[in-house]
Write an enzyme that holds these catalytic residues in place. Structure first.
Site, PDB file in Angstrom:
ATOM      1  N   SER A  87       0.811  -1.213   0.000  1.00  0.00           N
ATOM      2  CA  SER A  87       0.000   0.000   0.000  1.00  0.00           C
ATOM      3  C   SER A  87       0.843   1.261   0.000  1.00  0.00           C
ATOM      4  O   SER A  87       0.429   2.286  -0.549  1.00  0.00           O
ATOM      5  CB  SER A  87      -0.946   0.005   1.195  1.00  0.00           C
ATOM      6  N   LYS A 112      12.224  -3.102   0.916  1.00  0.00           N
ATOM      7  CA  LYS A 112      11.001  -2.311   0.762  1.00  0.00           C
ATOM      8  C   LYS A 112      11.384  -0.849   0.554  1.00  0.00           C
ATOM      9  O   LYS A 112      12.100  -0.266   1.370  1.00  0.00           O
ATOM     10  CB  LYS A 112      10.120  -2.434   2.010  1.00  0.00           C
ATOM     11  N   MET A 200      15.358  -6.524   4.848  1.00  0.00           N
ATOM     12  CA  MET A 200      15.149  -7.637   5.775  1.00  0.00           C
ATOM     13  C   MET A 200      15.445  -8.957   5.084  1.00  0.00           C
ATOM     14  O   MET A 200      15.506  -9.021   3.845  1.00  0.00           O
ATOM     15  CB  MET A 200      13.714  -7.626   6.296  1.00  0.00           C
ATOM     16  N   ARG A 202      15.168 -12.291   3.253  1.00  0.00           N
ATOM     17  CA  ARG A 202      14.169 -12.751   2.286  1.00  0.00           C
ATOM     18  C   ARG A 202      13.773 -14.192   2.607  1.00  0.00           C
ATOM     19  O   ARG A 202      14.629 -15.058   2.802  1.00  0.00           O
ATOM     20  CB  ARG A 202      14.711 -12.674   0.865  1.00  0.00           C
ATOM     21  N   ASP A 245      -2.602  -6.757  10.160  1.00  0.00           N
ATOM     22  CA  ASP A 245      -2.995  -6.908   8.762  1.00  0.00           C
ATOM     23  C   ASP A 245      -3.111  -8.391   8.433  1.00  0.00           C
ATOM     24  O   ASP A 245      -2.100  -9.087   8.325  1.00  0.00           O
ATOM     25  CB  ASP A 245      -1.958  -6.240   7.850  1.00  0.00           C
ATOM     26  N   ASN A 250       0.791 -12.151   3.948  1.00  0.00           N
ATOM     27  CA  ASN A 250       1.683 -11.883   5.078  1.00  0.00           C
ATOM     28  C   ASN A 250       2.005 -13.135   5.880  1.00  0.00           C
ATOM     29  O   ASN A 250       2.789 -13.079   6.827  1.00  0.00           O
ATOM     30  CB  ASN A 250       1.059 -10.837   6.014  1.00  0.00           C
ATOM     31  N   ASP A 264       5.721  -8.310   6.921  1.00  0.00           N
ATOM     32  CA  ASP A 264       4.946  -7.066   6.924  1.00  0.00           C
ATOM     33  C   ASP A 264       4.376  -6.746   8.306  1.00  0.00           C
ATOM     34  O   ASP A 264       3.216  -7.008   8.610  1.00  0.00           O
ATOM     35  CB  ASP A 264       3.820  -7.115   5.896  1.00  0.00           C
TER      36      ASP A 264
END
Length: 407
Positions: A87, A112, A200, A202, A245, A250, A264
């Site tokens: 988002s 990110k 972060m 993976r 979320d 996630n 996330d």
């Protein structure tokens, strides 16, 4: 207004707005409330699938201003084409070089990168969405759109600080949270991460929402759903800190390690002990089918004002007691969330209460419950998507059985 051509224009516009529209789209697409008119629901579901990426020059500008002009020296490789969009940012695959890696070796990472000026656009974007949703009185008054947008604005502003997300990642990796729980894996965070760029570990799992695609064994589905349900309750009543979320992407399942990989943490929230005491009292009242106690704790929490009519009270209490069915002493265990199960009937009954609540509700729900209910309902929806059969009452008893009120 809702011709196919206009819907396409709205989807394009909202997708370009990224942050606010995508966040609302994610929220709406994970819900099963049927509170929205079908045409509005259709728009947000299409927005959810229409995320836009930054052009390369813009991505370069964000990373350079955040990590410095020689940022690429930190990486052995960096894929300039993102593999995912969220988002408020997009995600790139990279390999962190050994000299700066926390492990001392080259490490695959997810990077990110936040969309530029996203925080500054939240208020105006949400204003535009409000204008869209109130056009032609498409939404019922009982949704309290102003409060929803205010809460969403505050949550989005928090998520725009990746340093905050990094702090929650570290918290959940600690031994006080999930550090010693082999069922879960939380990625490590690179110390060089900033407010706009988060690097972060993976992970290699696939979204649990894609279980049908990967033909998971029913035992694995049950184990995944049980673990996520237990985690959800622990976040509420043990940690009082929750990743709110419930988007299925996630939660990743890694079949080789048999771990649920969690990603996330931008939407993480912490809850006051006093609030959580009252909320657990409410859930326990619902699980005991105690109507008077449901109303008492609903008043205490601010779900009700005390001026509601009998229709609203009945719909409110009925929806609560239905939702608590998996945790009741009288409910046969293990509880089946699959198609054609008791849960399917329960969700239909809950849905049937929504029109009355939207007509007669006098106050919006407490602020904390926007995120909290989102995650709890998401855990139920995930169990249903997996077609899982789990011992919900045993999980409930294990997590809340020793809860200490007032301390």
């Amino acid at each position: 207004m809702m011709t196919e051509a206009n819907v396409k224009r709205l989807v394009t516009k909202l997708s370009q707005m990224r942050g606010a529209a995508l966040k609302l789209g994610q929220f709406m697409s994970i819900q099963d409330t049927h509170a929205l008119p079908p045409e509005i629901d259709r728009i947000f579901r299409r927005v959810q699938d229409s995320a836009h990426y930054m052009p390369d020059w813009q991505m370069e500008k964000v990373i350079s201003s955040s990590l410095g002009p020689d940022w690429q020296s930190n990486f052995v490789s960096f894929d300039r084409v993102p593999f995912a969009a969220a988002s408020i940012g997009q995600v790139h695959k990279a390999v962190l070089s050994a000299p700066v890696s926390p492990t001392g070796t080259d490490e695959p990472v997810a990077v990110k990168v936040q969309f530029p000026n996203i925080k500054d656009s939240i208020t105006s974007d949400l204003g535009y969405i409000k204008l869209l949703l109130t056009a032609g009185s498409l939404l019922p008054k009982g949704l309290f759109l102003d409060k929803t947008i205010k809460v969403m604005s505050e949550e989005l502003a928090d998520e725009c600080d990746y340093r905050r997300e990094a702090s929650f990642l570290r918290k959940f990796r600690s031994v006080d949270y999930l550090g010693n729980d082999r069922r879960f894996k939380v990625p490590w965070v690179w110390d060089g991460s900033t407010r706009e760029v988060l690097v972060m570990e993976r992970l290699n799992g696939f979204s649990v929402g894609e279980a049908n695609t990967f033909q998971l064994h029913h035992r694995d589905r049950n184990d995944i759903a049980s673990s996520i349900m237990e985690l959800c309750l622990k976040e509420l009543f043990v940690f009082r800190t929750m990743q709110t979320d419930p988007n299925w992407s996630n939660f990743l399942w890694n079949p080789s390690t048999r771990q649920i990989e969690l990603v996330d943490f931008g939407a993480s929230r912490q809850y006051a002990k006093e609030f959580m005491d009252s909320w657990l009292h409410l859930l326990q009242a619902a699980a005991s089918d105690n109507q008077d106690a449901c109303i008492k704790w609903s008043l205490e929490l601010g779900y009700l004002t005390g001026e509601e009519n009998a229709t609203m009270l009945d719909a409110h209490v009925k929806s609560l007691t239905l939702l608590a069915t998996p945790f009741k002493d009288s409910t046969p265990q293990p509880f089946d969330f699959g198609p054609g199960s008791q849960w399917a009937d329960i969700t239909a009954e809950i849905r049937a209460q929504i029109p009355a609540m939207l007509r007669h509700r006098l106050t919006p729900p407490p602020r904390e419950t926007y995120s909290l209910n989102r995650k709890l309902s998401g855990a139920f929806l995930l169990a249903a998507r997996l077609g899982a059969t789990i011992h919900t009452k045993a999980i409930w008893d294990e997590v809340v059985g020793g809860y200490n009120f007032g301390s």
